[in-house]
Design an enzyme around this catalytic site. Structure first.
Site, PDB file in Angstrom:
ATOM      1  N   GLY A  12       0.825  -1.206   0.000  1.00  0.00           N
ATOM      2  CA  GLY A  12       0.000   0.000   0.000  1.00  0.00           C
ATOM      3  C   GLY A  12       0.858   1.254   0.000  1.00  0.00           C
ATOM      4  O   GLY A  12       0.569   2.226   0.696  1.00  0.00           O
ATOM      5  N   ARG A  15       0.284   5.866  -1.785  1.00  0.00           N
ATOM      6  CA  ARG A  15      -0.197   7.173  -1.307  1.00  0.00           C
ATOM      7  C   ARG A  15      -0.277   7.191   0.208  1.00  0.00           C
ATOM      8  O   ARG A  15      -0.091   6.168   0.865  1.00  0.00           O
ATOM      9  CB  ARG A  15      -1.553   7.521  -1.918  1.00  0.00           C
ATOM     10  CG  ARG A  15      -2.630   6.499  -1.716  1.00  0.00           C
ATOM     11  CD  ARG A  15      -3.788   6.683  -2.676  1.00  0.00           C
ATOM     12  NE  ARG A  15      -4.762   5.615  -2.589  1.00  0.00           N
ATOM     13  CZ  ARG A  15      -5.873   5.671  -1.860  1.00  0.00           C
ATOM     14  NH1 ARG A  15      -6.134   6.748  -1.149  1.00  0.00           N
ATOM     15  NH2 ARG A  15      -6.724   4.663  -1.831  1.00  0.00           N
ATOM     16  N   ASN A  63      -2.293  -7.720  -5.192  1.00  0.00           N
ATOM     17  CA  ASN A  63      -3.282  -7.605  -4.120  1.00  0.00           C
ATOM     18  C   ASN A  63      -2.814  -8.466  -2.954  1.00  0.00           C
ATOM     19  O   ASN A  63      -2.695  -9.683  -3.085  1.00  0.00           O
ATOM     20  CB  ASN A  63      -4.644  -8.076  -4.632  1.00  0.00           C
ATOM     21  CG  ASN A  63      -5.743  -7.942  -3.585  1.00  0.00           C
ATOM     22  OD1 ASN A  63      -5.474  -7.678  -2.412  1.00  0.00           O
ATOM     23  ND2 ASN A  63      -6.985  -8.135  -4.005  1.00  0.00           N
ATOM     24  N   VAL A  64      -2.554  -7.851  -1.805  1.00  0.00           N
ATOM     25  CA  VAL A  64      -2.012  -8.597  -0.667  1.00  0.00           C
ATOM     26  C   VAL A  64      -2.967  -9.685  -0.176  1.00  0.00           C
ATOM     27  O   VAL A  64      -2.538 -10.642   0.482  1.00  0.00           O
ATOM     28  CB  VAL A  64      -1.656  -7.655   0.508  1.00  0.00           C
ATOM     29  CG1 VAL A  64      -0.580  -6.662   0.108  1.00  0.00           C
ATOM     30  CG2 VAL A  64      -2.893  -6.933   1.049  1.00  0.00           C
ATOM     31  N   SER A 142      -3.632   0.441  14.105  1.00  0.00           N
ATOM     32  CA  SER A 142      -4.389   1.684  14.282  1.00  0.00           C
ATOM     33  C   SER A 142      -4.770   1.853  15.740  1.00  0.00           C
ATOM     34  O   SER A 142      -4.907   0.861  16.480  1.00  0.00           O
ATOM     35  CB  SER A 142      -5.666   1.652  13.429  1.00  0.00           C
ATOM     36  OG  SER A 142      -6.532   2.717  13.772  1.00  0.00           O
ATOM     37  N   TYR A 155     -12.795  -3.288  10.854  1.00  0.00           N
ATOM     38  CA  TYR A 155     -11.485  -2.620  10.814  1.00  0.00           C
ATOM     39  C   TYR A 155     -10.768  -2.742  12.162  1.00  0.00           C
ATOM     40  O   TYR A 155      -9.578  -3.059  12.228  1.00  0.00           O
ATOM     41  CB  TYR A 155     -11.684  -1.151  10.446  1.00  0.00           C
ATOM     42  CG  TYR A 155     -10.416  -0.378  10.200  1.00  0.00           C
ATOM     43  CD1 TYR A 155      -9.721  -0.515   8.996  1.00  0.00           C
ATOM     44  CD2 TYR A 155      -9.928   0.515  11.156  1.00  0.00           C
ATOM     45  CE1 TYR A 155      -8.559   0.212   8.768  1.00  0.00           C
ATOM     46  CE2 TYR A 155      -8.774   1.251  10.922  1.00  0.00           C
ATOM     47  CZ  TYR A 155      -8.089   1.097   9.728  1.00  0.00           C
ATOM     48  OH  TYR A 155      -6.941   1.812   9.501  1.00  0.00           O
ATOM     49  N   ALA A 157     -11.244  -5.004  14.479  1.00  0.00           N
ATOM     50  CA  ALA A 157     -10.876  -6.405  14.700  1.00  0.00           C
ATOM     51  C   ALA A 157      -9.610  -6.765  13.928  1.00  0.00           C
ATOM     52  O   ALA A 157      -8.713  -7.445  14.450  1.00  0.00           O
ATOM     53  CB  ALA A 157     -12.025  -7.319  14.284  1.00  0.00           C
ATOM     54  N   LYS A 159      -7.218  -4.710  12.898  1.00  0.00           N
ATOM     55  CA  LYS A 159      -6.066  -3.993  13.437  1.00  0.00           C
ATOM     56  C   LYS A 159      -5.645  -4.549  14.798  1.00  0.00           C
ATOM     57  O   LYS A 159      -4.448  -4.601  15.112  1.00  0.00           O
ATOM     58  CB  LYS A 159      -6.383  -2.499  13.538  1.00  0.00           C
ATOM     59  CG  LYS A 159      -6.559  -1.816  12.176  1.00  0.00           C
ATOM     60  CD  LYS A 159      -5.313  -1.957  11.307  1.00  0.00           C
ATOM     61  CE  LYS A 159      -5.391  -1.116  10.045  1.00  0.00           C
ATOM     62  NZ  LYS A 159      -4.179  -1.234   9.210  1.00  0.00           N
ATOM     63  N   ILE A 188      -4.630  10.861  11.408  1.00  0.00           N
ATOM     64  CA  ILE A 188      -3.564  11.349  10.532  1.00  0.00           C
ATOM     65  C   ILE A 188      -4.176  12.098   9.353  1.00  0.00           C
ATOM     66  O   ILE A 188      -5.209  11.685   8.811  1.00  0.00           O
ATOM     67  CB  ILE A 188      -2.705  10.169  10.009  1.00  0.00           C
ATOM     68  CG1 ILE A 188      -2.147   9.346  11.185  1.00  0.00           C
ATOM     69  CG2 ILE A 188      -1.585  10.673   9.108  1.00  0.00           C
ATOM     70  CD1 ILE A 188      -1.211  10.090  12.107  1.00  0.00           C
TER      71      ILE A 188
END
Length: 248
Positions: A12, A15, A63-64, A142, A155, A157, A159, A188
């Site tokens: 990723g 950007r 794509n990971v 995060s 999200y 879960a 992280k 951020i």
């Protein structure tokens, strides 16, 4: 820094936080692989910024969350570069929504990209690190992986899972000279926060003791430290970059 040029890969990396990490590692003298999926123009811009800073980079599209593609492309990098010394698992997506209305696909896609993707990439890359008995794996988690957040069950879960995975992997790889750590950014400045209204941004800043949103460069500085020789005695840890909004 060793006299041998380190090879880094940032998932990723086209950007935002990923781009800032790519540029910062390149400024440290590393040759940086920029992973991306759907925006080659953005990845090319990251490469341009690296070269503008006097560094070296290369593009690695995959794509990971796709095990076959990840393995194929990472092995190609290993064949071409000889090794990968630093892996930054930064790729992530969001599919926000309250649990009562969340589709199973939204759960699966976030867990597949944000958590399984880091597992897949680490599994391939760590083998070359084990052979040379040196490596750095840095997982971008995060603040919500520690605090939770309404509307982000999937999200949060994923992280939180990254933190647990990192601790276990740190124990498995410590004897091989490989460290595994997390960075947990808070709020951020990104494309998403830029689109928020002034009132929403003001409310966010009120949750932060330092009173400002962080920058991608703040996170990149933490990644640079964890990728360096200076962090050799640090593993299994989560470095919080959040202006004080969550204190451990």
């Amino acid at each position: 820094m060793t006299s041998v040029q380190r090879i880094a890969l940032v998932t990723g990396g086209s950007r935002g936080i990923g781009r800032a990490i790519c540029v910062r590692l390149a400024r440290m003298g590393m040759k940086v692989g920029i992973n991306y999926v759907s925006n080659p123009a953005a990845a090319e811009e990251t490469l341009r910024l690296i070269e503008e800073a006097g560094g070296e980079g290369f593009l690695v599209p995959f794509n990971v969350a796709d095990a076959d593609s990840a393995q194929e492309q990472l092995k190609a990098v290993l064949d071409a570069q000889g090794r990968i010394d630093v892996l930054v698992n930064n790729a992530g997506i969001t599919r926000d929504g309250l649990v009562a209305r969340m589709k199973e696909d939204d759960w699966d896609s976030v867990l597949d990209t944000n958590l399984k993707g880091a597992f897949l990439c680490s599994k391939v890359v760590m083998r070359s690190m084990m052979k040379q008995k040196w490596g750095r794996i840095i997982n971008i988690t995060s603040v919500v992986g520690c605090t939770g957040n309404s509307g982000q069950v999937n999200y949060s879960a994923a992280k939180a899972g990254l933190i647990g995975m990192s601790k276990s992997l740190a124990r498995e790889l410590a004897s091989r000279g490989i460290t595994v750590n997390c960075i947990a950014p808070g709020y951020i400045i990104t494309d998403m926060t830029d689109s928020l209204g002034e009132e929403v941004q003001r409310a966010l800043k009120e949750q932060i003791p330092l009173g400002v949103l962080g920058t991608p460069e703040d996170v990149a500085a933490a990644a640079a430290f964890l990728a360096s020789e200076d962090s050799a005695y640090i593993t299994g840890q989560t470095l919080h970059v959040n202006g004080g909004m969550y204190m451990v």
